[in-house]
Design a protein around this motif. Structure first.
Motif, mmCIF file in Angstrom:
data_model
loop_
_atom_site.group_PDB
_atom_site.id
_atom_site.type_symbol
_atom_site.label_atom_id
_atom_site.label_comp_id
_atom_site.label_asym_id
_atom_site.label_seq_id
_atom_site.Cartn_x
_atom_site.Cartn_y
_atom_site.Cartn_z
ATOM 1 N N ALA A 1 -0.479 9.353 -10.836
ATOM 2 C CA ALA A 1 0.469 8.456 -11.326
ATOM 3 C C ALA A 1 0.735 8.664 -12.699
ATOM 4 O O ALA A 1 1.572 8.596 -13.418
ATOM 5 N N ASN A 2 -0.399 9.096 -13.284
ATOM 6 C CA ASN A 2 -0.433 9.409 -14.971
ATOM 7 C C ASN A 2 0.481 10.748 -15.313
ATOM 8 O O ASN A 2 1.400 10.516 -16.063
ATOM 9 N N LEU A 3 0.444 11.625 -14.285
ATOM 10 C CA LEU A 3 1.153 12.718 -14.525
ATOM 11 C C LEU A 3 2.804 12.355 -14.228
ATOM 12 O O LEU A 3 3.688 13.003 -15.020
ATOM 13 N N GLN A 4 2.970 11.834 -13.093
ATOM 14 C CA GLN A 4 4.349 11.357 -12.890
ATOM 15 C C GLN A 4 4.953 10.409 -14.097
ATOM 16 O O GLN A 4 6.074 10.509 -14.397
ATOM 17 N N SER A 5 4.217 9.682 -14.713
ATOM 18 C CA SER A 5 4.767 8.977 -15.684
ATOM 19 C C SER A 5 4.910 9.841 -16.796
ATOM 20 O O SER A 5 6.137 9.507 -17.384
ATOM 21 N N ALA A 6 4.480 10.949 -17.181
ATOM 22 C CA ALA A 6 4.625 11.677 -18.123
ATOM 23 C C ALA A 6 5.951 12.407 -17.837
ATOM 24 O O ALA A 6 6.659 13.247 -18.739
ATOM 25 N N ILE A 7 6.225 12.883 -16.461
ATOM 26 C CA ILE A 7 7.303 13.610 -16.082
ATOM 27 C C ILE A 7 8.687 12.546 -16.334
ATOM 28 O O ILE A 7 9.754 13.059 -16.821
ATOM 29 N N VAL A 8 8.535 11.385 -16.165
ATOM 30 C CA VAL A 8 9.620 10.501 -16.068
ATOM 31 C C VAL A 8 10.190 10.444 -17.707
ATOM 32 O O VAL A 8 11.424 10.339 -17.574
ATOM 33 N N VAL A 9 9.376 10.491 -18.593
ATOM 34 C CA VAL A 9 9.904 10.171 -19.967
ATOM 35 C C VAL A 9 10.336 11.662 -20.484
ATOM 36 O O VAL A 9 10.565 11.588 -21.775
ATOM 37 N N SER A 10 10.107 12.818 -19.927
ATOM 38 C CA SER A 10 10.424 13.987 -20.852
ATOM 39 C C SER A 10 11.563 14.695 -19.895
ATOM 40 O O SER A 10 12.128 14.312 -18.916
#
Length: 337
Positions: A284-293
């Motif tokens: 979930a933490n990695l997916q959150s980082a993907i969404v904003v990049s």
């Protein structure tokens, strides 16, 4: 007392059936709290720092309330849930100190932060006002505890100083040039901030897998934990390098705070499930980082890290099923034949 105002009225429930969000989230809250409570009781018993022990007790009190109230709601709604873990079977040696107080504090920070995130996510999706009120009270109390923990970490000098030397984004003329040039740039503040939780998660993961791999008895679980240690170390190293390349200092090496002990504090069943519990947190933490990049090579790297966690999780799931240690959630009445 943190729990003075929490759910004085336990008559949260009517007789109507729950919708899928209520059932799914309440079951998850009850089952995760059941496991975490045993872990917290162990940390309370082995932590020497009085201030850290106090906050551990507050979190354990709240988590116990979560488990009991969720179980009550489920049972009064017609779903009888039984505890998958218990002190007698799953806490073997409550006095063996596997983690230093510093590592315990890092684990505590990790549990509290991700607990808040999960509760907030579930709260947003609930539609039953009485159950939503229960979640709101949990969130309010968890926020107070998190605030106290932050103050404690500051007093003890344990907060990471992730200073960030920044510059304003450049003016870019022309749409085509703007698209190309924004791919050839350092990471921005938003991208970096959304990756930090993932770095912390992997730092804690390395330490937990290191410590548990040295005390479990089952060879399959030991090999699984050793693989988890390598994976968490690789991901922490990759993310730490990204931060350093962008001028943000980080610290790793929590595994150095694992003590050498001979007797395992927990059952292999609880240890395996605890590690599996952390996997969706990491994803979930990695997916959150993907969404904003929107930097392509950065997104591709994060996707690869997620794929690694997915593969590890699949192995863990098969292992739990094979050992008959998988706590399966309630199923829908599937209409397809």
């Amino acid at each position: 007392m943190f729990l003075e105002n929490i759910c004085r009225e336990n008559k949260l429930i009517g007789v109507e059936k729950m919708n899928v969000n209520e059932l799914g989230f309440l079951w998850y809250l009850q089952s995760s709290s059941n496991m975490i409570n045993i872990f917290l009781k162990y940390l309370i018993g082995t932590t020497e720092d009085i201030d850290v022990k106090k906050i551990l007790k507050q979190i354990n009190e709240l988590s116990t309330h979560q488990e009991q109230t969720a179980n009550l709601i489920l049972s009064e709604k017609g779903f009888n849930s039984t505890s998958f873990f218990n002190i007698q079977d799953d806490l073997y040696n409550p006095n063996t100190k596997l983690f230093s107080d510093q590592l315990t504090t890092e684990i505590l920070k990790h549990v509290t932060g991700n607990g808040l995130k999960e509760l907030a996510f579930q709260y947003a999706e609930l539609t039953d006002l009485k159950i939503k009120k229960f979640y709101k009270e949990l969130l309010d109390t968890f926020t107070e505890i998190d605030y106290s923990l932050l103050g404690l970490l500051g007093d003890k000098g344990m907060l990471q100083n992730n200073s960030f030397s920044y510059q304003n984004a450049e003016e870019r003329k022309g749409k085509l040039f703007k698209v190309i040039s924004t791919q050839q740039r350092p990471l921005n503040a938003v991208e970096l901030s959304h990756m930090f939780s993932s770095l912390e998660c992997n730092n804690v993961g390395v330490a937990l897998c290191t410590g548990f791999s040295e005390v479990v008895k089952d060879d399959d679980i030991k090999n699984f934990l050793l693989e988890g240690e390598k994976l968490a170390f690789k991901q922490a190293s990759t993310l730490s390098n990204i931060f350093r390349e962008n001028g943000v200092p980080t610290s790793t090496g929590l595994e150095a705070h694992v003590n050498k002990i001979e007797a395992s504090p927990f059952s292999d069943k609880l240890i395996a499930n605890l590690i599996m519990f952390l996997n969706p947190v990491g994803m979930a933490n990695l997916q959150s980082a993907i969404v904003v990049s929107y930097k392509r090579d950065h997104v591709n790297l994060l996707k690869e890290l997620i794929k690694q966690v997915e593969d590890f999780s699949e192995k863990g799931f098969k292992l739990l099923v094979r050992k008959n240690w998988f706590n399966e959630p309630p199923l829908s009445n599937w209409l397809h034949k």
